[in-house]
Design a protein around this motif. Structure first.
Motif, PDB file in Angstrom:
ATOM      1  N   VAL A  21       0.852  -1.184   0.000  1.00 54.03           N
ATOM      2  CA  VAL A  21       0.000   0.000   0.000  1.00 54.03           C
ATOM      3  C   VAL A  21       0.886   1.232   0.000  1.00 54.03           C
ATOM      4  O   VAL A  21       2.013   1.201   0.484  1.00 54.03           O
ATOM      5  CB  VAL A  21      -0.974   0.037   1.207  1.00 54.03           C
ATOM      6  CG1 VAL A  21      -1.973  -1.096   1.133  1.00 54.03           C
ATOM      7  CG2 VAL A  21      -0.230   0.020   2.514  1.00 54.03           C
ATOM      8  N   GLN A  22       0.378   2.305  -0.547  1.00 55.08           N
ATOM      9  CA  GLN A  22       1.089   3.584  -0.562  1.00 55.08           C
ATOM     10  C   GLN A  22       0.434   4.502   0.454  1.00 55.08           C
ATOM     11  O   GLN A  22      -0.774   4.767   0.362  1.00 55.08           O
ATOM     12  CB  GLN A  22       1.006   4.208  -1.960  1.00 55.08           C
ATOM     13  CG  GLN A  22       1.621   5.574  -2.056  1.00 55.08           C
ATOM     14  CD  GLN A  22       1.384   6.216  -3.419  1.00 55.08           C
ATOM     15  OE1 GLN A  22       0.567   5.760  -4.208  1.00 55.08           O
ATOM     16  NE2 GLN A  22       2.088   7.283  -3.673  1.00 55.08           N
ATOM     17  N   ALA A  23       1.197   4.966   1.427  1.00 56.67           N
ATOM     18  CA  ALA A  23       0.663   5.889   2.424  1.00 56.67           C
ATOM     19  C   ALA A  23       0.379   7.232   1.763  1.00 56.67           C
ATOM     20  O   ALA A  23       1.202   7.756   1.020  1.00 56.67           O
ATOM     21  CB  ALA A  23       1.643   6.063   3.567  1.00 56.67           C
ATOM     22  N   LEU A  24      -0.789   7.801   2.038  1.00 57.94           N
ATOM     23  CA  LEU A  24      -1.182   9.095   1.479  1.00 57.94           C
ATOM     24  C   LEU A  24      -1.156  10.190   2.534  1.00 57.94           C
ATOM     25  O   LEU A  24      -1.378  11.353   2.226  1.00 57.94           O
ATOM     26  CB  LEU A  24      -2.586   8.991   0.870  1.00 57.94           C
ATOM     27  CG  LEU A  24      -2.740   7.934  -0.231  1.00 57.94           C
ATOM     28  CD1 LEU A  24      -4.200   7.829  -0.656  1.00 57.94           C
ATOM     29  CD2 LEU A  24      -1.849   8.257  -1.424  1.00 57.94           C
ATOM     30  N   ASP A  25      -0.895   9.809   3.761  1.00 54.61           N
ATOM     31  CA  ASP A  25      -0.860  10.743   4.881  1.00 54.61           C
ATOM     32  C   ASP A  25       0.003  10.112   5.963  1.00 54.61           C
ATOM     33  O   ASP A  25       0.407   8.958   5.847  1.00 54.61           O
ATOM     34  CB  ASP A  25      -2.276  10.975   5.396  1.00 54.61           C
ATOM     35  CG  ASP A  25      -2.418  12.265   6.192  1.00 54.61           C
ATOM     36  OD1 ASP A  25      -1.388  12.929   6.460  1.00 54.61           O
ATOM     37  OD2 ASP A  25      -3.557  12.623   6.546  1.00 54.61           O
ATOM     38  N   VAL A  38      -3.694   4.779   9.046  1.00 53.16           N
ATOM     39  CA  VAL A  38      -3.130   5.651   8.015  1.00 53.16           C
ATOM     40  C   VAL A  38      -4.026   5.582   6.773  1.00 53.16           C
ATOM     41  O   VAL A  38      -4.575   4.532   6.450  1.00 53.16           O
ATOM     42  CB  VAL A  38      -1.668   5.255   7.673  1.00 53.16           C
ATOM     43  CG1 VAL A  38      -1.589   3.861   7.080  1.00 53.16           C
ATOM     44  CG2 VAL A  38      -1.002   6.269   6.757  1.00 53.16           C
ATOM     45  N   ARG A  39      -4.181   6.721   6.107  1.00 50.25           N
ATOM     46  CA  ARG A  39      -4.903   6.753   4.835  1.00 50.25           C
ATOM     47  C   ARG A  39      -3.929   6.279   3.766  1.00 50.25           C
ATOM     48  O   ARG A  39      -2.784   6.741   3.690  1.00 50.25           O
ATOM     49  CB  ARG A  39      -5.385   8.165   4.513  1.00 50.25           C
ATOM     50  CG  ARG A  39      -6.319   8.231   3.307  1.00 50.25           C
ATOM     51  CD  ARG A  39      -6.977   9.595   3.172  1.00 50.25           C
ATOM     52  NE  ARG A  39      -6.035  10.617   2.789  1.00 50.25           N
ATOM     53  CZ  ARG A  39      -5.732  10.931   1.522  1.00 50.25           C
ATOM     54  NH1 ARG A  39      -6.314  10.300   0.524  1.00 50.25           N
ATOM     55  NH2 ARG A  39      -4.863  11.873   1.268  1.00 50.25           N
ATOM     56  N   CYS A  40      -4.363   5.319   2.937  1.00 49.71           N
ATOM     57  CA  CYS A  40      -3.454   4.749   1.951  1.00 49.71           C
ATOM     58  C   CYS A  40      -4.201   4.280   0.707  1.00 49.71           C
ATOM     59  O   CYS A  40      -5.423   4.289   0.656  1.00 49.71           O
ATOM     60  CB  CYS A  40      -2.651   3.608   2.568  1.00 49.71           C
ATOM     61  SG  CYS A  40      -3.652   2.283   3.208  1.00 49.71           S
ATOM     62  N   ARG A  41      -3.416   3.859  -0.284  1.00 48.94           N
ATOM     63  CA  ARG A  41      -3.942   3.349  -1.556  1.00 48.94           C
ATOM     64  C   ARG A  41      -3.293   2.002  -1.817  1.00 48.94           C
ATOM     65  O   ARG A  41      -2.070   1.864  -1.730  1.00 48.94           O
ATOM     66  CB  ARG A  41      -3.591   4.295  -2.700  1.00 48.94           C
ATOM     67  CG  ARG A  41      -4.025   3.808  -4.067  1.00 48.94           C
ATOM     68  CD  ARG A  41      -3.564   4.716  -5.217  1.00 48.94           C
ATOM     69  NE  ARG A  41      -4.012   6.083  -5.039  1.00 48.94           N
ATOM     70  CZ  ARG A  41      -3.190   7.132  -4.966  1.00 48.94           C
ATOM     71  NH1 ARG A  41      -1.895   6.977  -5.038  1.00 48.94           N
ATOM     72  NH2 ARG A  41      -3.677   8.343  -4.815  1.00 48.94           N
ATOM     73  N   GLU A  48      -8.618   3.189  -2.218  1.00 48.18           N
ATOM     74  CA  GLU A  48      -8.132   4.098  -1.186  1.00 48.18           C
ATOM     75  C   GLU A  48      -9.001   4.003   0.055  1.00 48.18           C
ATOM     76  O   GLU A  48     -10.216   3.849  -0.042  1.00 48.18           O
ATOM     77  CB  GLU A  48      -8.148   5.544  -1.683  1.00 48.18           C
ATOM     78  CG  GLU A  48      -7.088   5.847  -2.688  1.00 48.18           C
ATOM     79  CD  GLU A  48      -7.029   7.325  -3.047  1.00 48.18           C
ATOM     80  OE1 GLU A  48      -7.432   8.178  -2.221  1.00 48.18           O
ATOM     81  OE2 GLU A  48      -6.576   7.612  -4.167  1.00 48.18           O
TER      82      GLU A  48
END
Length: 90
Positions: A21-25, A38-41, A48
């Protein structure tokens, strides 16, 4: 992956072990529950939402992966290592 940051938020789907996953925050710890989320994609399907990084007793669900770097200041992407080479994008 859940719609909201609360632990009672509706789930969108489950992550598989080893999935990236890619952390967005930045991760945030909920004071009431003690759970860090954590907000992620999801990398494989771009879903997301919010994911628990760790539980209230310290159980880790996500761990950092050194494969990616975050750009913290505007820069250019060049075609070669030398910064004087062709700029691909800013």
């Amino acid at each position: 992956i859940a719609q909201g940051s609360g632990i009672d938020s509706k789930g969108l789907r489950r992550l598989e072990e080893g999935e990236h996953v890619q952390a967005l925050d930045c991760p945030r710890k909920d004071a009431a529950s003690g759970i860090t989320r954590v907000r992620c994609r999801a990398v494989n399907d771009d879903v997301e939402g919010f994911v628990s990084v760790s539980g209230n007793k310290g159980t880790m669900f996500l761990e950092p992966c050194s494969k990616y770097l975050a750009c913290v200041k505007e820069t250019v992407v060049t075609s070669e290592l030398d910064v004087s080479s062709e700029t691909i994008r800013k």
